[in-house]
Scaffold this motif. Structure first.
Motif, mmCIF file in Angstrom:
data_model
loop_
_atom_site.group_PDB
_atom_site.id
_atom_site.type_symbol
_atom_site.label_atom_id
_atom_site.label_comp_id
_atom_site.label_asym_id
_atom_site.label_seq_id
_atom_site.Cartn_x
_atom_site.Cartn_y
_atom_site.Cartn_z
ATOM 1 N N GLN A 54 20.275 23.835 27.023
ATOM 2 C CA GLN A 54 19.456 23.746 25.815
ATOM 3 C C GLN A 54 18.298 24.743 25.937
ATOM 4 O OE1 GLN A 54 18.201 23.682 22.810
ATOM 5 N NE2 GLN A 54 19.062 21.654 22.526
ATOM 6 N N GLY A 57 13.472 23.457 23.589
ATOM 7 C CA GLY A 57 13.179 22.037 23.512
ATOM 8 C C GLY A 57 12.025 21.733 22.575
ATOM 9 N N ARG A 62 16.932 19.331 17.830
ATOM 10 C CA ARG A 62 17.567 19.469 19.135
ATOM 11 C C ARG A 62 17.409 18.212 19.991
ATOM 12 N NH1 ARG A 62 16.587 24.646 17.467
ATOM 13 N NH2 ARG A 62 18.140 26.202 18.098
ATOM 14 N N GLU A 63 16.257 17.560 19.874
ATOM 15 C CA GLU A 63 16.070 16.322 20.630
ATOM 16 C C GLU A 63 17.035 15.242 20.145
ATOM 17 O OE1 GLU A 63 14.225 16.136 23.318
ATOM 18 O OE2 GLU A 63 13.671 18.233 22.996
ATOM 19 N N ARG A 88 17.374 22.328 30.530
ATOM 20 C CA ARG A 88 16.529 22.899 29.477
ATOM 21 C C ARG A 88 15.874 24.190 29.959
ATOM 22 N NH1 ARG A 88 14.474 18.918 25.702
ATOM 23 N NH2 ARG A 88 15.182 16.813 26.177
ATOM 24 N N TYR A 357 16.409 9.251 22.517
ATOM 25 C CA TYR A 357 15.647 10.142 21.646
ATOM 26 C C TYR A 357 14.202 10.221 22.098
ATOM 27 C CZ TYR A 357 13.856 12.185 17.269
ATOM 28 O OH TYR A 357 13.272 12.984 16.333
ATOM 29 N N SER A 358 13.721 11.435 22.371
ATOM 30 C CA SER A 358 12.350 11.619 22.855
ATOM 31 C C SER A 358 11.412 12.098 21.767
ATOM 32 C CB SER A 358 12.342 12.618 24.016
ATOM 33 O OG SER A 358 12.835 13.876 23.608
ATOM 34 N N GLY A 359 11.914 12.230 20.523
ATOM 35 C CA GLY A 359 11.052 12.633 19.411
ATOM 36 C C GLY A 359 10.290 11.441 18.868
#
Length: 360
Positions: A54, A57, A62-63, A88, A357-359
């Motif tokens: 990836q 980031g 993308r997340e 990443r 999911y880190s968003g």
């Protein structure tokens, strides 16, 4: 055969380029041996070791793509088949991506998925992988090369779908402002010429151009700047972002809404249409599902299991418009929550995706 494969992989490790500064995230924890030797999935604890590179980031799209990928890898159908290595790199740097892919080869992966930072910047890694019988799939965007499979949204269609919608929805005022995405990225460079051609062929007069940087705040600022000198635009085309920022720029300037094409796939785009539709906002938000990454994983496993897959697979984009916005809008999620977490045929659940999911 297993012994020779293990020896070959140890040789690759010995000659690999120096490890670059990346962060690897492992999904689908495995008891597979350190050399990652492939075999029948689930037999003796072995799994297919699949790398994903990836190059950019932090973006919600993308997340969410990575979250969907991991959700599928850990689903009942795949958790005994796959060990997933996510690496990443930064700034959409093609050289970094190429080096990271070479490191994955040295690590002994069975297949590499990557979201291309450029249309040719990973050629050295791909040639190395091909020489060692490691399949490579460009996943998320296009890539030029006979040794690469492609599993991607049809980004050219994503661009022209919105352009065609806009020319059909323009009123008497044919003046159009255009915001491209991120210059230099293959999907932007491959799509925007067709967008401009379609707009002009449909009778639109492009009076102003800028970039949205694939960021809603940037889109809003760019649109605000345009409106200062072109307050009479009759429509706006903003590539893969802008469904929130562009209408907010009109609202802040006190200028009536005009037809808007966006396409980040953010929750806020859908909710913006729900909120301002009664005030005259008309929009078409065209975007590719981030879960295309999970589709890539599905195809990777099929290939590793001995099946055949099409060399190039391009999938149509999604559209959010005034007719279906209420279905997509999630009032309990923030504006920049990324939609498109599922993909037709994969049945990925939001509750599973949210685990990764880190968003926001």
């Amino acid at each position: 055969m297993q012994k020779s494969r293990r020896t070959a992989r140890l040789t690759r490790i010995a000659v690999a380029v120096a490890a670059m500064s990346t962060v690897a995230v492992l999904a689908g924890c495995s008891s597979a041996p350190a050399d990652g030797a492939a075999g029948t999935p689930g037999a003796s604890g072995k799994k297919f070791v699949i790398g994903f590179e990836q190059p950019l980031g932090g973006q919600a799209w993308r997340e969410m793509g990575l979250a969907s990928l991991q959700a599928l890898a850990n689903s009942p159908e795949y958790k005994d088949k796959v060990e997933l290595k996510i690496v990443r790199t930064n700034d959409n740097d093609a050289a970094q991506q190429n080096a990271a892919m070479q490191n994955l080869i040295a690590d002994g992966v069975d297949l590499i998925l990557f979201d291309p930072a450029s249309s040719s910047g990973a050629n050295a890694a791909i040639a190395q992988a091909s020489a060692q019988g490691i399949p490579v799939i460009a996943n998320g965007g296009p890539y030029d090369g006979s040794d690469v499979y492609v599993v991607s949204t049809d980004w050219a269609k994503a661009g022209t779908t919105g352009a065609d919608w806009l020319v059909k929805n323009l009123g008497a005022n044919k003046n159009v402002a255009v915001l491209e995405g991120l210059a230099g990225v293959p999907l932007n460079e491959g799509s925007m010429p067709g967008v401009i051609d379609d707009l002009k062929a449909g009778g639109a007069n492009v009076v102003a151009q800028d970039t949205n940087g694939w960021n809603e705040a940037t889109a809003q600022q760019a649109m605000s700047n345009i409106l200062q000198s072109n307050p009479d635009v009759g429509g706006v085309y903003s590539f893969l972002t802008g469904g929130q920022g562009v209408p907010e720029a009109f609202k802040a300037a006190g200028i009536p809404f005009v037809p808007v094409v966006g396409g980040s796939g953010y929750n806020g785009e859908a909710c913006e249409l729900v909120k301002y539709g009664p005030e005259g906002l008309k929009g078409d938000m065209v975007f590719g599902q981030p879960a295309i990454y999970a589709k890539g994983l599905e195809q990777a496993v099929k290939l590793l299991e001995g099946g055949t897959i099409d060399k190039t697979q391009l999938f149509p984009p999604l559209e959010i418009n005034n007719d279906n916005a209420a279905t997509f809008c999630l009032p309990d999620k923030p504006a920049n929550f990324q939609l498109g977490y599922d993909f037709p045929g994969l049945n990925i659940q939001l509750s599973d995706v949210l685990t990764y999911y880190s968003g926001n």
